[in-house]
Design a protein around this motif. Structure first.
Motif, PDB file in Angstrom:
ATOM      1  N   TYR A   1       0.830  -1.206   0.000  1.00 48.15           N
ATOM      2  CA  TYR A   1       0.000   0.000   0.000  1.00 48.15           C
ATOM      3  C   TYR A   1       0.865   1.257   0.000  1.00 48.15           C
ATOM      4  O   TYR A   1       0.661   2.169  -0.802  1.00 48.15           O
ATOM      5  N   VAL A   2       1.850   1.303   0.886  1.00 47.46           N
ATOM      6  CA  VAL A   2       2.723   2.482   0.976  1.00 47.46           C
ATOM      7  C   VAL A   2       3.533   2.641  -0.311  1.00 47.46           C
ATOM      8  O   VAL A   2       3.706   3.763  -0.808  1.00 47.46           O
ATOM      9  N   ARG A   3       4.002   1.548  -0.878  1.00 50.63           N
ATOM     10  CA  ARG A   3       4.713   1.628  -2.156  1.00 50.63           C
ATOM     11  C   ARG A   3       3.826   2.225  -3.232  1.00 50.63           C
ATOM     12  O   ARG A   3       4.259   3.076  -4.013  1.00 50.63           O
ATOM     13  N   LYS A   4       2.576   1.799  -3.269  1.00 52.53           N
ATOM     14  CA  LYS A   4       1.659   2.269  -4.302  1.00 52.53           C
ATOM     15  C   LYS A   4       1.380   3.757  -4.153  1.00 52.53           C
ATOM     16  O   LYS A   4       1.484   4.512  -5.114  1.00 52.53           O
ATOM     17  N   ILE A   5       1.012   4.182  -2.965  1.00 52.78           N
ATOM     18  CA  ILE A   5       0.633   5.587  -2.813  1.00 52.78           C
ATOM     19  C   ILE A   5       1.829   6.529  -2.865  1.00 52.78           C
ATOM     20  O   ILE A   5       1.679   7.684  -3.238  1.00 52.78           O
ATOM     21  N   SER A   6       3.026   6.019  -2.519  1.00 52.51           N
ATOM     22  CA  SER A   6       4.211   6.874  -2.588  1.00 52.51           C
ATOM     23  C   SER A   6       4.800   6.893  -3.992  1.00 52.51           C
ATOM     24  O   SER A   6       5.569   7.791  -4.335  1.00 52.51           O
ATOM     25  N   GLY A   7       4.436   5.891  -4.791  1.00 57.10           N
ATOM     26  CA  GLY A   7       4.996   5.802  -6.138  1.00 57.10           C
ATOM     27  C   GLY A   7       6.434   5.339  -6.141  1.00 57.10           C
ATOM     28  O   GLY A   7       7.163   5.529  -7.108  1.00 57.10           O
ATOM     29  N   SER A   8       6.848   4.699  -5.054  1.00 63.50           N
ATOM     30  CA  SER A   8       8.241   4.292  -4.929  1.00 63.50           C
ATOM     31  C   SER A   8       8.345   2.908  -4.297  1.00 63.50           C
ATOM     32  O   SER A   8       7.836   2.689  -3.196  1.00 63.50           O
ATOM     33  N   ALA A   9       8.993   2.008  -4.992  1.00 61.09           N
ATOM     34  CA  ALA A   9       9.219   0.682  -4.421  1.00 61.09           C
ATOM     35  C   ALA A   9      10.363   0.720  -3.418  1.00 61.09           C
ATOM     36  O   ALA A   9      10.379  -0.040  -2.454  1.00 61.09           O
ATOM     37  N   ARG A  10      11.327   1.596  -3.674  1.00 59.79           N
ATOM     38  CA  ARG A  10      12.457   1.765  -2.768  1.00 59.79           C
ATOM     39  C   ARG A  10      12.665   3.254  -2.536  1.00 59.79           C
ATOM     40  O   ARG A  10      13.113   3.972  -3.433  1.00 59.79           O
ATOM     41  N   PRO A  11      12.357   3.709  -1.341  1.00 61.69           N
ATOM     42  CA  PRO A  11      12.514   5.140  -1.079  1.00 61.69           C
ATOM     43  C   PRO A  11      13.988   5.541  -1.009  1.00 61.69           C
ATOM     44  O   PRO A  11      14.858   4.707  -0.746  1.00 61.69           O
ATOM     45  N   SER A  12      14.231   6.799  -1.245  1.00 58.61           N
ATOM     46  CA  SER A  12      15.596   7.313  -1.108  1.00 58.61           C
ATOM     47  C   SER A  12      15.983   7.285   0.368  1.00 58.61           C
ATOM     48  O   SER A  12      15.128   7.166   1.253  1.00 58.61           O
ATOM     49  N   ALA A  13      17.260   7.417   0.640  1.00 57.53           N
ATOM     50  CA  ALA A  13      17.734   7.431   2.027  1.00 57.53           C
ATOM     51  C   ALA A  13      17.063   8.555   2.811  1.00 57.53           C
ATOM     52  O   ALA A  13      16.741   8.396   3.988  1.00 57.53           O
ATOM     53  N   ALA A  14      16.816   9.676   2.132  1.00 59.67           N
ATOM     54  CA  ALA A  14      16.178  10.819   2.797  1.00 59.67           C
ATOM     55  C   ALA A  14      14.735  10.516   3.194  1.00 59.67           C
ATOM     56  O   ALA A  14      14.223  11.092   4.152  1.00 59.67           O
ATOM     57  N   ASN A  15      14.092   9.623   2.474  1.00 61.26           N
ATOM     58  CA  ASN A  15      12.689   9.307   2.736  1.00 61.26           C
ATOM     59  C   ASN A  15      12.468   7.981   3.455  1.00 61.26           C
ATOM     60  O   ASN A  15      11.330   7.626   3.770  1.00 61.26           O
ATOM     61  N   GLN A  16      13.527   7.242   3.730  1.00 65.09           N
ATOM     62  CA  GLN A  16      13.390   5.904   4.304  1.00 65.09           C
ATOM     63  C   GLN A  16      12.656   5.914   5.638  1.00 65.09           C
ATOM     64  O   GLN A  16      11.774   5.085   5.869  1.00 65.09           O
ATOM     65  N   GLU A  17      12.988   6.839   6.523  1.00 62.18           N
ATOM     66  CA  GLU A  17      12.354   6.878   7.839  1.00 62.18           C
ATOM     67  C   GLU A  17      10.849   7.146   7.724  1.00 62.18           C
ATOM     68  O   GLU A  17      10.033   6.476   8.368  1.00 62.18           O
ATOM     69  N   ALA A  18      10.471   8.093   6.886  1.00 57.14           N
ATOM     70  CA  ALA A  18       9.043   8.390   6.678  1.00 57.14           C
ATOM     71  C   ALA A  18       8.323   7.194   6.066  1.00 57.14           C
ATOM     72  O   ALA A  18       7.187   6.870   6.449  1.00 57.14           O
ATOM     73  N   PHE A  19       8.962   6.543   5.113  1.00 57.36           N
ATOM     74  CA  PHE A  19       8.400   5.364   4.452  1.00 57.36           C
ATOM     75  C   PHE A  19       8.170   4.250   5.475  1.00 57.36           C
ATOM     76  O   PHE A  19       7.083   3.675   5.549  1.00 57.36           O
ATOM     77  N   ASP A  20       9.181   3.955   6.280  1.00 58.58           N
ATOM     78  CA  ASP A  20       9.080   2.900   7.290  1.00 58.58           C
ATOM     79  C   ASP A  20       7.998   3.211   8.323  1.00 58.58           C
ATOM     80  O   ASP A  20       7.253   2.326   8.743  1.00 58.58           O
ATOM     81  N   GLU A  21       7.904   4.472   8.740  1.00 59.47           N
ATOM     82  CA  GLU A  21       6.880   4.865   9.705  1.00 59.47           C
ATOM     83  C   GLU A  21       5.484   4.708   9.096  1.00 59.47           C
ATOM     84  O   GLU A  21       4.554   4.270   9.767  1.00 59.47           O
ATOM     85  N   ALA A  22       5.342   5.035   7.813  1.00 63.21           N
ATOM     86  CA  ALA A  22       4.048   4.868   7.146  1.00 63.21           C
ATOM     87  C   ALA A  22       3.663   3.392   7.099  1.00 63.21           C
ATOM     88  O   ALA A  22       2.500   3.041   7.335  1.00 63.21           O
ATOM     89  N   VAL A  23       4.618   2.527   6.809  1.00 60.69           N
ATOM     90  CA  VAL A  23       4.333   1.087   6.778  1.00 60.69           C
ATOM     91  C   VAL A  23       3.887   0.621   8.164  1.00 60.69           C
ATOM     92  O   VAL A  23       2.900  -0.112   8.292  1.00 60.69           O
ATOM     93  N   ARG A  24       4.568   1.066   9.207  1.00 58.97           N
ATOM     94  CA  ARG A  24       4.179   0.686  10.576  1.00 58.97           C
ATOM     95  C   ARG A  24       2.769   1.184  10.901  1.00 58.97           C
ATOM     96  O   ARG A  24       1.961   0.448  11.475  1.00 58.97           O
ATOM     97  N   ALA A  25       2.456   2.422  10.528  1.00 58.42           N
ATOM     98  CA  ALA A  25       1.141   2.999  10.825  1.00 58.42           C
ATOM     99  C   ALA A  25       0.034   2.267  10.068  1.00 58.42           C
ATOM    100  O   ALA A  25      -1.033   1.983  10.636  1.00 58.42           O
ATOM    101  N   VAL A  26       0.264   1.962   8.802  1.00 60.65           N
ATOM    102  CA  VAL A  26      -0.744   1.249   8.010  1.00 60.65           C
ATOM    103  C   VAL A  26      -0.927  -0.163   8.557  1.00 60.65           C
ATOM    104  O   VAL A  26      -2.063  -0.651   8.667  1.00 60.65           O
TER     105      VAL A  26
END
Length: 96
Positions: free
Chosen positions: A27-52
């Motif tokens: 879900y987070v990959r789809k809505i972010s449009g990114s299968a692998r986030p950049s290093a700058a976005n990794q923390e936000a991406f991981d937190e979104a996965v935990r929240a979802v």
């Protein structure tokens, strides 16, 4: 990407943490449009996965139904048959 998000409600045994986290990741990959986030976005991406994943667990624990629980093997066989029809390939057993 979203084809790997599966129904998780009303299975016996219930959805596992791994299944919930995999759905949240997709879900987070789809809505972010990114299968692998950049290093700058990794923390936000991981937190979104935990929240979802947490929201999904809460939802699954709160849902009620009068329908009998689904059988994972039966549902997997139905999915293989749909895929075979869609892609014109014979349905096969997973791992066979």
């Amino acid at each position: 990407m979203c084809r790997s998000i599966r129904v998780l409600h009303n299975f016996e045994p219930p959805a596992t943490d791994e299944e919930i986290e995999a759905a949240a990741l997709q879900y987070v990959r789809k809505i972010s449009g990114s299968a692998r986030p950049s290093a700058a976005n990794q923390e936000a991406f991981d937190e979104a996965v935990r929240a979802v994943a947490a929201a999904t667990r809460t939802l699954l624990e709160s849902l009620v139904t009068a329908a009998p629980p689904r059988d994972r093997e039966v549902e997997a066989a139905k999915a293989r048959a749909r895929a075979a029809e869609r892609y014109g390939r014979p349905a096969t057993m997973a791992g066979a």
